[in-house]
Design a protein around this motif. Structure first.
Motif, PDB file in Angstrom:
ATOM      1  N   UNK A   2       0.843  -1.213   0.000  1.00  0.00           N
ATOM      2  CA  UNK A   2       0.000   0.000   0.000  1.00  0.00           C
ATOM      3  C   UNK A   2       0.875   1.259   0.000  1.00  0.00           C
ATOM      4  N   UNK A   3       1.883   1.230   0.866  1.00  0.00           N
ATOM      5  CA  UNK A   3       2.735   2.434   0.968  1.00  0.00           C
ATOM      6  C   UNK A   3       3.599   2.616  -0.279  1.00  0.00           C
ATOM      7  N   UNK A   4       4.065   1.516  -0.832  1.00  0.00           N
ATOM      8  CA  UNK A   4       4.874   1.608  -2.058  1.00  0.00           C
ATOM      9  C   UNK A   4       4.044   2.248  -3.161  1.00  0.00           C
ATOM     10  N   UNK A   5       2.801   1.780  -3.291  1.00  0.00           N
ATOM     11  CA  UNK A   5       1.921   2.340  -4.335  1.00  0.00           C
ATOM     12  C   UNK A   5       1.723   3.849  -4.110  1.00  0.00           C
ATOM     13  N   UNK A   6       1.436   4.207  -2.856  1.00  0.00           N
ATOM     14  CA  UNK A   6       1.168   5.624  -2.546  1.00  0.00           C
ATOM     15  C   UNK A   6       2.399   6.492  -2.858  1.00  0.00           C
ATOM     16  N   UNK A   7       3.550   6.079  -2.367  1.00  0.00           N
ATOM     17  CA  UNK A   7       4.749   6.899  -2.550  1.00  0.00           C
ATOM     18  C   UNK A   7       5.167   6.969  -4.026  1.00  0.00           C
ATOM     19  N   UNK A   8       5.072   5.829  -4.711  1.00  0.00           N
ATOM     20  CA  UNK A   8       5.469   5.838  -6.133  1.00  0.00           C
ATOM     21  C   UNK A   8       4.489   6.657  -6.967  1.00  0.00           C
ATOM     22  N   UNK A   9       3.219   6.601  -6.622  1.00  0.00           N
ATOM     23  CA  UNK A   9       2.241   7.407  -7.378  1.00  0.00           C
ATOM     24  C   UNK A   9       2.504   8.892  -7.186  1.00  0.00           C
ATOM     25  N   UNK A  10       2.839   9.263  -5.943  1.00  0.00           N
ATOM     26  CA  UNK A  10       3.115  10.692  -5.689  1.00  0.00           C
ATOM     27  C   UNK A  10       4.314  11.181  -6.483  1.00  0.00           C
ATOM     28  N   UNK A  11       5.231  10.282  -6.761  1.00  0.00           N
ATOM     29  CA  UNK A  11       6.439  10.675  -7.495  1.00  0.00           C
ATOM     30  C   UNK A  11       6.370  10.258  -8.975  1.00  0.00           C
ATOM     31  N   UNK A  12       5.176   9.885  -9.409  1.00  0.00           N
ATOM     32  CA  UNK A  12       4.933   9.474 -10.809  1.00  0.00           C
ATOM     33  C   UNK A  12       5.855   8.335 -11.258  1.00  0.00           C
ATOM     34  N   UNK A  13       6.036   7.379 -10.385  1.00  0.00           N
ATOM     35  CA  UNK A  13       6.928   6.260 -10.716  1.00  0.00           C
ATOM     36  C   UNK A  13       6.218   4.904 -10.642  1.00  0.00           C
ATOM     37  N   UNK A  14       4.925   4.906 -10.346  1.00  0.00           N
ATOM     38  CA  UNK A  14       4.251   3.624 -10.105  1.00  0.00           C
ATOM     39  C   UNK A  14       4.244   2.739 -11.358  1.00  0.00           C
ATOM     40  N   UNK A  15       4.097   3.371 -12.505  1.00  0.00           N
ATOM     41  CA  UNK A  15       4.055   2.595 -13.757  1.00  0.00           C
ATOM     42  C   UNK A  15       5.394   1.924 -14.062  1.00  0.00           C
ATOM     43  N   UNK A  16       6.430   2.373 -13.410  1.00  0.00           N
ATOM     44  CA  UNK A  16       7.763   1.838 -13.707  1.00  0.00           C
ATOM     45  C   UNK A  16       8.264   0.898 -12.619  1.00  0.00           C
ATOM     46  N   UNK A  17       7.344   0.433 -11.790  1.00  0.00           N
ATOM     47  CA  UNK A  17       7.752  -0.344 -10.608  1.00  0.00           C
ATOM     48  C   UNK A  17       8.416  -1.669 -10.945  1.00  0.00           C
ATOM     49  N   UNK A  18       8.138  -2.212 -12.141  1.00  0.00           N
ATOM     50  CA  UNK A  18       8.743  -3.512 -12.485  1.00  0.00           C
ATOM     51  C   UNK A  18      10.075  -3.359 -13.230  1.00  0.00           C
ATOM     52  N   UNK A  19      10.458  -2.138 -13.503  1.00  0.00           N
ATOM     53  CA  UNK A  19      11.723  -1.926 -14.243  1.00  0.00           C
ATOM     54  C   UNK A  19      12.913  -2.060 -13.303  1.00  0.00           C
ATOM     55  N   UNK A  20      14.015  -2.582 -13.849  1.00  0.00           N
ATOM     56  CA  UNK A  20      15.233  -2.667 -13.047  1.00  0.00           C
ATOM     57  C   UNK A  20      15.821  -1.269 -12.868  1.00  0.00           C
ATOM     58  N   UNK A  21      16.463  -1.053 -11.738  1.00  0.00           N
ATOM     59  CA  UNK A  21      17.035   0.266 -11.444  1.00  0.00           C
ATOM     60  C   UNK A  21      18.030   0.668 -12.533  1.00  0.00           C
ATOM     61  N   UNK A  22      18.751  -0.327 -13.039  1.00  0.00           N
ATOM     62  CA  UNK A  22      19.756  -0.069 -14.069  1.00  0.00           C
ATOM     63  C   UNK A  22      19.150   0.614 -15.309  1.00  0.00           C
ATOM     64  N   UNK A  23      17.859   0.362 -15.530  1.00  0.00           N
ATOM     65  CA  UNK A  23      17.204   0.922 -16.724  1.00  0.00           C
ATOM     66  C   UNK A  23      16.732   2.357 -16.504  1.00  0.00           C
ATOM     67  N   UNK A  24      16.766   2.835 -15.266  1.00  0.00           N
ATOM     68  CA  UNK A  24      16.245   4.179 -14.976  1.00  0.00           C
ATOM     69  C   UNK A  24      17.337   5.239 -15.103  1.00  0.00           C
ATOM     70  N   UNK A  25      16.909   6.472 -15.425  1.00  0.00           N
ATOM     71  CA  UNK A  25      17.899   7.555 -15.452  1.00  0.00           C
ATOM     72  C   UNK A  25      18.123   8.085 -14.027  1.00  0.00           C
ATOM     73  N   UNK A  26      19.108   8.981 -13.888  1.00  0.00           N
ATOM     74  CA  UNK A  26      19.500   9.467 -12.561  1.00  0.00           C
ATOM     75  C   UNK A  26      18.351  10.104 -11.790  1.00  0.00           C
ATOM     76  N   UNK A  27      17.530  10.890 -12.478  1.00  0.00           N
ATOM     77  CA  UNK A  27      16.421  11.571 -11.806  1.00  0.00           C
ATOM     78  C   UNK A  27      15.396  10.578 -11.265  1.00  0.00           C
ATOM     79  N   UNK A  28      15.097   9.555 -12.069  1.00  0.00           N
ATOM     80  CA  UNK A  28      14.122   8.549 -11.641  1.00  0.00           C
ATOM     81  C   UNK A  28      14.664   7.696 -10.499  1.00  0.00           C
ATOM     82  N   UNK A  29      15.965   7.429 -10.539  1.00  0.00           N
ATOM     83  CA  UNK A  29      16.571   6.674  -9.426  1.00  0.00           C
ATOM     84  C   UNK A  29      16.432   7.458  -8.121  1.00  0.00           C
ATOM     85  N   UNK A  30      16.653   8.763  -8.214  1.00  0.00           N
ATOM     86  CA  UNK A  30      16.542   9.605  -7.023  1.00  0.00           C
ATOM     87  C   UNK A  30      15.119   9.592  -6.477  1.00  0.00           C
TER      88      UNK A  30
END
Lengths: 246, 269
Positions: free
Chosen positions: A116-144
């Motif tokens: 529940x909390x992961x969904x809430x926090x990721x949605x607030x940061x517009x990252x929920x749709x990318x939750x299954x992506x590996x960190x290696x695939x994300x850019x620096x801003x998204x990692x932050x």
């Protein structure tokens, strides 16, 4: 603004061998307040963060987090602390979701609460749709953003950020700066943000200027401007650090 | 802070380690290739050169491949322990170790969980190796495969704790080559993994003593006896004692007020 003290640093000193990194540091942070710890490279910001997070032990002085002594009541204090370190601390080979679930397990959250909390926090940061992506695939801003979401999962009272925007492009930086200020203002969170970037400071922020291990100024933006008899933060910083670039 | 918190954290740490191991296919293959080369190439070459007398736990003449199989199980765990240690140094340099250390749990518990995770990985490797060996007729009694499990747990914990201890002393990844030269190779070659003690006795009294009191030898003997359904009490006590000593020293090494971590300088502002 609440007057409740969330983080208290009293007479804190620390040395690496014979080299003094922090020298009698004193300041306090209140709930709902965003404090910018401003200092050039080598000022002692990362050392201070290592002491607050108890990666290093405090030999001289005291650190209290919401009334808990970091040295004596370490676990109670750490449970109330969210941290974003200067270097990325995500596991590159795991997905966003796996990284966050790992953190949730370290804080003892049940699977249901964690999701529940992961969904809430990721949605607030517009990252929920990318939750299954590996960190290696994300850019620096998204990692932050993922690291900020992770730091908030266990609902900390105090959030520490050690130069979280270094190396990011302007829009990524701005969105992180705005979001963290929003957390302080609307979630009553105490924020300590180490930075050497003056444009990350909001007019209502509290400032602590650290230079060569000593606090050179401590107060609101206006207090620091008055104290240093300056017209801008840049000028104040320049004077207080005796000409070193921010 | 309740027991459920500890339980969730421990499974979080173990689950992460196992998942990383499963997804890192190269690590899995290289962990298996090393002992398999020793078994199918080195042992085959040395079979003729080394004559083995009947010594416990063996009750009949055995092939050299059979003799070195427990030693190679130990080797898997030794390398795995060092690999975990290497990844701890890497994690510390890269920062992800910090997330573990700033979680609100006692440090000894976090280190023990990390150790259990590494041991679990080494046991998976050991059983896959045993299955491959069995398919080539290098066999132990069926019940031995069950008895060897607790032995592998203890030896894995002991060797993992040694790795943990070393990682608290190693400041940079580059220094890890020294661990290969000064820890892994001497421990492996000065042990009963490749040759029995009486063979060493023929050449050097000093080497015999070094091999006898080498914790790795004791772990290998514990595994060897367990694989044949026997309990080697001396090896058990020795391995358990070595585990306790290494673990306590590692906890001390990671203690922010007493250990090496406190003396290391911090980077950044």
């Amino acid at each position: 603004m609440s007057e409740k003290i969330a983080l208290s640093i009293d007479d804190l000193s620390f040395s690496y061998g014979g080299k003094k990194a922090l020298d009698s540091i004193d300041f306090k942070i209140r709930a709902g307040e965003c404090t910018i710890l401003l200092g050039p490279n080598g000022a002692g910001k990362s050392t201070l963060f290592s002491l607050i997070t108890h990666l290093y032990d405090t030999h001289q002085g005291h650190i209290e987090l919401c009334g808990f002594d970091v040295r004596q009541q370490t676990r109670q204090a750490l449970a109330l602390l969210g941290v974003v370190f200067q270097q990325t601390t995500l596991d590159m080979d795991l997905s966003v979701l796996q990284n966050l679930r790992y953190h949730a397990s370290l804080h003892g959250l049940s699977r249901k609460v964690a999701m529940q909390r992961i969904q809430k926090e990721l949605e607030q940061l517009n990252m929920y749709d990318r939750r299954f992506e590996k960190i290696r695939q994300l850019n620096g801003g998204h990692r932050r953003r993922v690291e900020i979401a992770r730091a908030l999962l266990h609902k900390p009272k105090v959030l520490l950020l050690d130069e979280p925007t270094v190396g990011l492009d302007v829009p990524s930086r701005q969105s992180i700066v705005d979001y963290v200020h929003h957390l302080a203002a609307n979630e009553n969170m105490a924020v300590l943000w180490a930075s050497h970037l003056i444009d990350e400071i909001y007019p209502n922020d509290h400032l602590v200027v650290l230079h060569k291990g000593q606090v050179k100024a401590n107060g609101s933006v206006n207090d620091v401007l008055q104290f240093s008899q300056s017209t801008s933060i840049k000028e104040a910083f320049y004077q207080l650090t005796q000409g070193e670039q921010a | 802070m309740n027991i459920l918190h500890y339980w969730r954290a421990m499974w979080g740490i173990i689950g992460r380690e196992l998942w990383r191991f499963v997804t890192q296919r190269e690590r899995f293959i290289s962990a298996l290739v090393r002992p398999l080369i020793w078994l199918f190439v080195f042992a085959a070459g040395f079979r003729a050169a080394l004559g083995l007398a009947i010594t416990p736990p063996y009750e009949t003449y055995i092939l050299y491949e059979v003799y070195i199989t427990p030693g190679l199980l130990g080797m898997i765990q030794l390398f795995n322990g060092m690999q975990s240690s290497l990844s701890m140094v890497y994690d510390r340099e890269m920062g992800s170790m910090r997330i573990l250390l700033v979680s609100p749990l006692p440090r000894w518990f976090l280190l023990l969980s990390k150790l259990l995770a590494g041991t679990g990985v080494s046991i998976v490797q050991a059983y896959v190796f045993l299955a491959i060996a069995r398919s080539y007729d290098i066999e132990a009694p069926w019940q031995g495969y069950l008895w060897v499990l607790p032995a592998l747990v203890l030896s894995g914990l002991m060797l993992g704790a040694l790795g943990l201890l070393l990682s608290s002393f190693i400041k940079q990844l580059e220094n890890f080559a020294g661990v290969m030269n000064f820890v892994i190779f001497p421990m492996f070659f000065m042990s009963t993994a490749l040759y029995p003690l009486w063979k060493l006795q023929e050449s050097s009294e000093l080497l015999t003593h070094l091999a006898q009191y080498n914790p790795f030898s004791q772990a290998v003997e514990l595994i060897r006896f367990a694989l044949y359904g026997q309990f080697n009490q001396t090896a058990f006590v020795f391995t358990l004692s070595a585990f306790v000593i290494f673990m306590l020293a590692a906890i001390l090494g990671y203690n922010p007020s007493k250990g090496m971590m406190a003396r290391k300088g911090g980077a950044g502002g």
